[in-house]
Design a protein around this motif. Sequence first.
Motif, PDB file in Angstrom:
ATOM      1  N   ARG A 168       0.831  -1.204   0.000  1.00  0.00           N
ATOM      2  CA  ARG A 168       0.000   0.000   0.000  1.00  0.00           C
ATOM      3  C   ARG A 168       0.870   1.260   0.000  1.00  0.00           C
ATOM      4  O   ARG A 168       0.590   2.219  -0.727  1.00  0.00           O
ATOM      5  CB  ARG A 168      -0.926   0.000   1.212  1.00  0.00           C
ATOM      6  CG  ARG A 168      -1.862   1.217   1.257  1.00  0.00           C
ATOM      7  CD  ARG A 168      -2.847   1.136   2.395  1.00  0.00           C
ATOM      8  NE  ARG A 168      -2.173   1.159   3.702  1.00  0.00           N
ATOM      9  CZ  ARG A 168      -2.824   1.242   4.858  1.00  0.00           C
ATOM     10  NH1 ARG A 168      -4.147   1.281   4.878  1.00  0.00           N
ATOM     11  NH2 ARG A 168      -2.156   1.270   5.990  1.00  0.00           N
ATOM     12  N   ARG A 171       2.261   1.769  -3.502  1.00  0.00           N
ATOM     13  CA  ARG A 171       1.243   2.304  -4.406  1.00  0.00           C
ATOM     14  C   ARG A 171       1.085   3.811  -4.203  1.00  0.00           C
ATOM     15  O   ARG A 171       1.036   4.570  -5.175  1.00  0.00           O
ATOM     16  CB  ARG A 171      -0.083   1.590  -4.176  1.00  0.00           C
ATOM     17  CG  ARG A 171      -1.207   2.076  -5.093  1.00  0.00           C
ATOM     18  CD  ARG A 171      -2.442   1.212  -4.940  1.00  0.00           C
ATOM     19  NE  ARG A 171      -3.119   1.442  -3.675  1.00  0.00           N
ATOM     20  CZ  ARG A 171      -3.376   0.523  -2.765  1.00  0.00           C
ATOM     21  NH1 ARG A 171      -2.977  -0.720  -2.939  1.00  0.00           N
ATOM     22  NH2 ARG A 171      -4.011   0.814  -1.655  1.00  0.00           N
ATOM     23  N   GLU A 193      -2.828  -5.486  -7.892  1.00  0.00           N
ATOM     24  CA  GLU A 193      -2.272  -4.290  -7.271  1.00  0.00           C
ATOM     25  C   GLU A 193      -1.894  -3.258  -8.329  1.00  0.00           C
ATOM     26  O   GLU A 193      -2.162  -2.063  -8.198  1.00  0.00           O
ATOM     27  CB  GLU A 193      -1.044  -4.663  -6.442  1.00  0.00           C
ATOM     28  CG  GLU A 193      -0.408  -3.506  -5.708  1.00  0.00           C
ATOM     29  CD  GLU A 193      -1.346  -2.838  -4.738  1.00  0.00           C
ATOM     30  OE1 GLU A 193      -1.272  -1.598  -4.615  1.00  0.00           O
ATOM     31  OE2 GLU A 193      -2.155  -3.523  -4.099  1.00  0.00           O
ATOM     32  N   VAL A 197      -2.892   1.375  -9.887  1.00  0.00           N
ATOM     33  CA  VAL A 197      -1.966   2.506  -9.948  1.00  0.00           C
ATOM     34  C   VAL A 197      -1.535   2.899 -11.360  1.00  0.00           C
ATOM     35  O   VAL A 197      -1.172   4.038 -11.597  1.00  0.00           O
ATOM     36  CB  VAL A 197      -0.725   2.215  -9.055  1.00  0.00           C
ATOM     37  CG1 VAL A 197       0.161   1.157  -9.665  1.00  0.00           C
ATOM     38  CG2 VAL A 197       0.075   3.475  -8.781  1.00  0.00           C
TER      39      VAL A 197
END
Length: 238
Positions: A168, A171, A193, A197
């Motif tokens: 996290r 990101r 994930e 982004v």
Amino acid sequence: MDDDAIEVRGLTKRFGHRVAVEDLSFVVPRGSIVGLLGPNGAGKSTTLRAIVGLLAPTSGECLIDGTALSALDNPAAHVGVHMDGFGFEAGISARRHLEISRLAAGAPRARVDEVLEEVGLTADARRRVKTFSTGMVQRLGLAAALVGSPHTLILDEPANGLDPDGIRWLRRFLGGFAERGGTVLVSSHQLAELEQVVDEVVIIKQRALFAGRLGDLVTSDVDSLESRYFDLVEGASA
């Protein structure tokens, strides 16, 4: 300065009779985050190494800010690189490693403390690298990539070894870097994930299977980057 931070033009790389990458072309627009995706052996690392001048193409060319990396006056101010195989001297501290990186980049002394703060390693600066977890080593590699204050980052699997909090954090870091005008080319297997982004994706399997905006690949609520990725990669195997 043109609109593309990185250009790959007709890149082909052969190792003897084995073709690692064939006639690969894509661009990384300035101010964007672009994911470079593909199965193991697809040519991702070869492509990244060609971009940063570690491999000479068999044909084609790779440009950063319109120029081959070897021709840039101050490469570390243009691009920061963290890739598998960029090792660390295990017996030295994180700070010492960054001091060496700073000297190589011609960056000011204060930059070491700045990048330690940026990646959350200030409290661990004097620890020897051999005591670091895999995730901490990833952060140190990112710090070294940042030390020259580059406009562009090239990162190979930067989430490897990070726990959920670390992922996290990464990101958010990459998003903030792009919001400030930076550019990122990131290779990763973390498709779900990455989808949160990236602006664009390049999917390769020796050749480009797709290169463009994420929204042009994932076009409906039932699609995902993962599902479209496997459609393309498995289709290329047929």
